[in-house]
Design a protein around this motif. Structure first.
Motif, PDB file in Angstrom:
ATOM      1  N   UNK A 300     -14.573  14.510   6.950  1.00  0.00           N
ATOM      2  CA  UNK A 300     -15.002  15.763   5.749  1.00  0.00           C
ATOM      3  C   UNK A 300     -15.486  15.009   4.832  1.00  0.00           C
ATOM      4  N   UNK A 301     -15.654  13.830   4.546  1.00  0.00           N
ATOM      5  CA  UNK A 301     -16.423  13.171   3.479  1.00  0.00           C
ATOM      6  C   UNK A 301     -17.893  13.386   3.922  1.00  0.00           C
ATOM      7  N   UNK A 305     -20.755  15.608   1.816  1.00  0.00           N
ATOM      8  CA  UNK A 305     -22.005  14.876   1.470  1.00  0.00           C
ATOM      9  C   UNK A 305     -22.953  15.572   1.962  1.00  0.00           C
ATOM     10  N   UNK A 306     -23.129  16.091   3.312  1.00  0.00           N
ATOM     11  CA  UNK A 306     -24.151  16.739   3.683  1.00  0.00           C
ATOM     12  C   UNK A 306     -24.442  17.981   3.051  1.00  0.00           C
ATOM     13  N   UNK A 326     -15.519  17.375  -3.638  1.00  0.00           N
ATOM     14  CA  UNK A 326     -14.798  17.503  -2.774  1.00  0.00           C
ATOM     15  C   UNK A 326     -14.839  16.409  -1.694  1.00  0.00           C
ATOM     16  N   UNK A 327     -16.034  15.646  -1.624  1.00  0.00           N
ATOM     17  CA  UNK A 327     -16.118  14.382  -0.622  1.00  0.00           C
ATOM     18  C   UNK A 327     -15.233  13.447  -1.368  1.00  0.00           C
ATOM     19  N   UNK A 355     -25.083   8.460  -0.605  1.00  0.00           N
ATOM     20  CA  UNK A 355     -25.589  10.053  -0.626  1.00  0.00           C
ATOM     21  C   UNK A 355     -25.413  10.441  -1.718  1.00  0.00           C
ATOM     22  N   UNK A 356     -24.672  10.301  -2.489  1.00  0.00           N
ATOM     23  CA  UNK A 356     -24.522  11.003  -4.073  1.00  0.00           C
ATOM     24  C   UNK A 356     -25.720  10.410  -4.862  1.00  0.00           C
TER      25      UNK A 356
END
Length: 461
Positions: A300-301, A305-306, A326-327, A355-356
């Protein structure tokens, strides 16, 4: 220029679709240039170009594909170049079939085998497999229907069970290691060959125990998804899309929801990166629904992120930030890699930082992007592809803060890292930075960087 129809033979099909969009000729030309640039093609079309197309000229090379994609994006439905009055592009039938999520998994295996063998030859397929954003809609719908209808199916853990499954999983581990170290370009052909000539035929054999077959389908889905990622890394975006679609169908046969979510994450990444962030968000959300009940917080992380990447590309700061939060929450819930599916054990807080950083870059938040990109650079010393991407993002953060020396120096370091790494994703990150340097082209250090970058990045627009 391009070819022209008979004298006075205007393109009524194109005219009708442009009229339906309500967009100006200039807006269409801009969108075509943007989509082309995302796939590494430099075009300089303007409103006069659109007028010439309407008068009957067929633009060269891949331009009809980009025009169709631009108009499809405006209208939210599939459009092919032939729908716009452009000549049919000669493609092998498998190129079209591979965009379809088929109910009969036997057809999927045949498609993969043919796609792989044609891909390896490259002679007839090269340049004939365009990325079609709207083709991702039906696989997503079919997957969600399977998810609803097969709700009692076991959520399989992808563990080795001896025999052919153990062998395939060993191959997967080896290919993943090679991909991470040297980029997708260095290993793509080997993966495609193994998938099409060894794995697909293996699944067509009869008399295999049901449990072994399901595990083997899951392994094949992972291999096909890896072929998709490696194709993405070599800028074969149309092939990447096709392998990922077929991977999703194989994954349904295997019943592994964690892997299904990761394949949807890959499709989301591809869609957002190629200028279709709304579809990217939709695919990420489908993955979140898939993975929520799979008992794998790390999966889910990546999906959150996507979603954040898609929202950021859409300029939706509120939703992008919420998705990043949420990630972070799901990362905190995870009990560690040992308690997770093998498909997501590589995901950690360093992955989320990287990703962030991209999310904050796209939102124009330079300070946050700098902090996170710098952390990613420090944490990924052995992974040159991730290093190069994060250094490109860090360079952009410096540039936004008017720290030109640091920006160019950091980007130059990223260039050096790519020696021996075959990764178009890394190259695209650097092209994104280079495009932001345009206002500073009068500076000697910028001219020197552009000269150094040209062999790898090509000529700047």
């Amino acid at each position: 220029m391009g070819s022209t129809k008979g004298a006075g033979e205007s393109n009524a099909g194109l005219a009708a679709v442009i009229l339906e969009t309500g967009r100006s000729h200039a807006a269409l030309a801009r969108k075509v240039n943007e989509l082309a640039a995302l796939q590494g093609v430099v075009t300089r079309y303007d409103k006069a170009s659109v007028t010439r197309w309407l008068q009957g000229m067929t633009p060269r090379d891949r331009a009809p594909e980009f025009i169709a994609a631009a108009l499809a994006g405006f209208l939210g439905r599939p459009i092919a170049p032939a729908d716009l009055g452009f000549p049919e592009q000669r493609q092998r039938p498998v190129v079209a079939r591979a965009l379809t999520y088929r109910e009969d998994v036997g057809e999927t295996l045949h498609t993969l085998a043919e796609l792989g063998s044609t891909d390896i030859s490259r002679r007839s397929l090269l340049g004939a497999a365009p990325f079609v954003a709207t083709a991702l809609m039906d696989p997503q719908r079919q997957w969600l229907l399977w998810l609803l209808e097969d709700d009692q199916a076991p959520r399989l853990a992808a563990v080795a069970g001896g025999g052919p499954v153990e062998q395939v999983q060993a191959m997967i581990a080896m290919f993943d290691e090679m991909d991470n170290r040297f980029g997708g370009g260095g290993v793509r052909a080997s993966i495609v060959h193994y998938l099409s000539s060894q794995l697909a035929p293996m699944l067509q054999k009869r008399n295999m125990p049901t449990h072994q077959r399901r595990l083997l389908y899951t392994a094949a889905a992972k291999m096909a998804a890896t072929a998709g990622w490696c194709s993405y890394d070599t800028a074969d975006y149309g092939l990447a899309e096709r392998y990922m679609i077929q991977a999703l169908r194989l994954c349904a046969e295997g019943g592994d929801r964690v892997l299904g979510g990761q394949i949807l994450a890959g499709m989301s990444h591809l869609a957002t990166s190629l200028g279709n962030p709304a579809e990217g968000v939709s695919l990420a959300r489908a993955g979140i629904v898939t993975a929520k009940s799979a008992g794998s917080p790390l999966g889910l992380v990546r999906l959150h992120a996507m979603a954040a990447r898609g929202y950021a590309a859409l300029g939706d700061s509120k939703q992008a930030t919420a998705s990043l939060h949420a990630a972070g929450r799901t990362l905190d819930i995870s009990r560690g890699p040992a308690e997770e599916s093998p498909w997501v054990r590589f995901l950690d807080h360093h992955y989320l930082e990287a990703e962030a950083a991209l999310v904050h870059r796209d939102l124009g938040e330079a300070t946050q992007s700098e902090r996170l990109a710098n952390a990613s650079v420090e944490a990924n010393g052995e992974r040159r592809r991730r290093q190069a991407i994060s250094r490109s993002v860090l360079a952009t953060a410096f540039l936004r803060q008017n720290r030109l020396d640091e920006a160019v120096g950091t980007a130059s370091d990223a260039l050096d890292l790519l020696s021996g790494v075959h990764s178009e994703r890394s190259v695209q990150a650097l092209r994104d930075f280079r495009a932001r340097l345009v206002p500073h082209r009068g500076e000697p250090m910028v001219r020197e960087f552009e000269l150094k970058a040209r062999p790898l990045l090509g000529t700047a627009a």
